[in-house]
Enzyme design. Sequence first.
Site, PDB file in Angstrom:
ATOM      1  N   GLU A 212     -14.610 -13.423  23.839  1.00 57.18           N
ATOM      2  CA  GLU A 212     -13.538 -14.159  23.170  1.00 57.18           C
ATOM      3  C   GLU A 212     -12.335 -13.235  23.153  1.00 57.18           C
ATOM      4  OE1 GLU A 212     -10.907 -15.081  21.052  1.00 57.18           O
ATOM      5  OE2 GLU A 212     -12.085 -15.007  19.205  1.00 57.18           O
ATOM      6  N   CYS A 246      -6.118 -14.500  16.676  1.00 59.96           N
ATOM      7  CA  CYS A 246      -6.212 -14.788  18.117  1.00 59.96           C
ATOM      8  C   CYS A 246      -5.800 -16.214  18.461  1.00 59.96           C
ATOM      9  CB  CYS A 246      -7.623 -14.503  18.625  1.00 59.96           C
ATOM     10  SG  CYS A 246      -8.899 -15.476  17.804  1.00 59.96           S
TER      11      CYS A 246
END
Length: 471
Positions: A212, A246
């Site tokens: 990720e 993020c």
Amino acid sequence: NPYVGLVGHLRAAWLSGKTRPMEFRVAQLEALGRFLDEKKQDILEATTLDLGKPPFEAEFSEILLCKNELNETLNNLSHWMKDEHVERNLVTRLDSAFIRKDPYGVVLIIAPWNYPVNLLLEPLIGAIAAGNCVIIKPSEVTKNTEKLMAEALPSYLDSDCFAVVTAGVEETTRLLENKFDYIFFTGTSCSPSVGRIVMAAAAKHLTPMTLELGGKNPCYVSDNCNVQNVARRVAWGRFFNAGQTCVAPDYVLCSLEMQEKLLPALREAITEFYGSNPQESPDFGRMVGEKQFQRVQVLLSRGTVAIGGQTDAETRYIAPTVLVDVERSDPIMQEEIFGPILPIIVVANMDEAIDFINSRERPLVVYAFSSNDKVVNQVLERTSSGGFCGNDTLMHVTLTSLPFGGIGNSGLGVYHGKFTFDTFTHHRGCLHRGMGREALNAPRYPPYSQQKLGLVRAVSELKRKGACTLL
């Protein structure tokens, strides 16, 4: 290698079958729940020391979302673990065909610093639920949270099956030399380069993994929308955790006309959230460290500051900032910002915005704002990203029912809810046949003939539904 003994100890525990019973998994998950309850104040204090994280943001993003993930898993684990029986063809009609949900074995979870509890425990919940042994590596950047995890978490979990490793870059490199059965890595800013290093280490052992990695998440704002609502939702998503998220909107794409409307609305939203001087607000965080502060501060050197722009190196403070007159080649448009700066890029229309998005690496999420559903759907249909959120920011990540993960440069693999369980589970295809009825197998054995092939085709061929055959 200093970690050989630890990995070997956990592998022995996994091979013993200790983690497989549902009762064991439930007990460990419930212990995690107690950790979150009993160490709540310690978590709030540690994240405040590390990131200046407001208690509201910490409780929501670090504790509540973890508890949701935990309860979703406990509510459904018995169902998720069951063998999944599948369709059979005519020749296997009397047999048992099913998918067994096996654990991978010994897995490694490497967590980032921006959400140092959530992004450590959410994958851990799925790894435990799937029956794995786990080595957990919290980020060394958030030292107070790392210390809390290293000192407190092991007392809640079975020490034969779970271990917390504190390690910097050099030690993590040595850790990755060991053979794991699965690796889960979450990065922060500039993480694609680190992701390649982790992936290369995994490749040496053919270890499957989830990455990720984040990315530059575009946010298209059409001319047809409620500007005040857009400003509040974008400002909240961009400046939550001081922009160190993020999935934060990384830049806005809009027309010049919308920019002129959006700027005062953003200024009003920032004042509404953080007051006239955000540096004094108890609800606005700080950059995690000096290195991260300096990296983001440099990004302010290009473009025109329309809102904010103040910095204080001593307290690692960067004001909620909006930049205009940003060139597409500027440094701020070349890397994930991971700080409280929001550039606005002017485009002529939706088509130009979509072309701009598609000319770049695929992001972790695409955002689109419009009162016209057709516009939102057009952006969804004509772009590619890990996830998508229309008319809001960040909120898609709060749903355990949605898969979360990247695509291409923003990562690979998904998790959250059942998707986390599936990520840490090997789906083992199984067929269990009876020992009798051997005559039914005769057509597949040599010597072959056209007659035998016809019989085999008749009992094994899968036909397209609705198709007809002209005789």
